[in-house]
Scaffold this active site. Sequence first.
Site, PDB file in Angstrom:
ATOM      1  N   HIS A  35       1.036  -1.295  -0.671  1.00 13.93           N
ATOM      2  CA  HIS A  35       0.147  -0.191  -0.020  1.00 13.93           C
ATOM      3  C   HIS A  35       0.502   0.712   0.004  1.00 13.93           C
ATOM      4  CE1 HIS A  35      -3.572  -2.202   1.747  1.00 13.93           C
ATOM      5  NE2 HIS A  35      -2.433  -3.193   2.283  1.00 13.93           N
ATOM      6  N   GLU A 117       2.908  -1.064   4.175  1.00 17.75           N
ATOM      7  CA  GLU A 117       2.876   0.090   3.812  1.00 17.75           C
ATOM      8  C   GLU A 117       3.730   0.890   3.538  1.00 17.75           C
ATOM      9  OE1 GLU A 117      -0.270   2.090   4.012  1.00 17.75           O
ATOM     10  OE2 GLU A 117      -1.466   0.797   4.309  1.00 17.75           O
ATOM     11  N   HIS A 156      -2.173  -3.227  -3.351  1.00 18.30           N
ATOM     12  CA  HIS A 156      -3.806  -3.191  -3.208  1.00 18.30           C
ATOM     13  C   HIS A 156      -4.796  -2.491  -3.645  1.00 18.30           C
ATOM     14  CE1 HIS A 156      -6.648  -0.171   0.203  1.00 18.30           C
ATOM     15  NE2 HIS A 156      -6.648  -1.504   0.064  1.00 18.30           N
ATOM     16  N   ASP A 166      -3.046   2.244  -5.083  1.00 13.98           N
ATOM     17  CA  ASP A 166      -2.736   2.572  -4.661  1.00 13.98           C
ATOM     18  C   ASP A 166      -1.202   1.165  -4.614  1.00 13.98           C
ATOM     19  OD1 ASP A 166      -4.044   2.071  -2.072  1.00 13.98           O
ATOM     20  OD2 ASP A 166      -2.582   1.387  -0.832  1.00 13.98           O
TER      21      ASP A 166
END
Length: 188
Positions: A35, A117, A156, A166
């Site tokens: 992400h 992330e 994602h 993303d």
Amino acid sequence: MLTLSGHRVDQAQWCPSPNFNERPDPADISLLVIHNISLPPSQFGGGHIEAFFQNCLNPADHPYFETIHQLTVSSHFLIRRDGGLLQFVPCDKRAWHAGVSTFQGRENCNDFSLGIELEGADNIPYENAQYATLAALTQLLQHHYPAITDARITGHEHIAPGRKTDPGPAFDWRRYREQLADFREEKA
């Protein structure tokens, strides 16, 4: 070199999030989802991401935060722009990062995935240090969770098309996979 003890990466800064629960099958960790996040959007630095994942984001700090501060989301990991690694949820627990999602016909990707992330935005290039940390972390996770093969690493945007974008066009998948291969050769 990164190491993992008890479903936590020893070298990661531990920032526990309350936004997780038990996996339906704790032995089924078979997908890695990449992400991006930046808070405020396209701005880097500060502790807003940590606050968001820990349900402490102050809506008065930025107008955008007024629209998201009540969401309860998390990820297993965050890789900062400088390559720094944070962990919010132990790997054996279900973080809330994928939302409505499908991978190879299987729904609810949170049930069987780990979320990473990258501090970033869809159209802003990622930093060298982020790719290096991501390759090292991926290698570690694949070693401990062998069902996460290279074919089971996705973005994602791929598991929630039309809803998420993303890690976006700025993420260089080829570079990441080459660095991962180089990292494996160095460790061999």
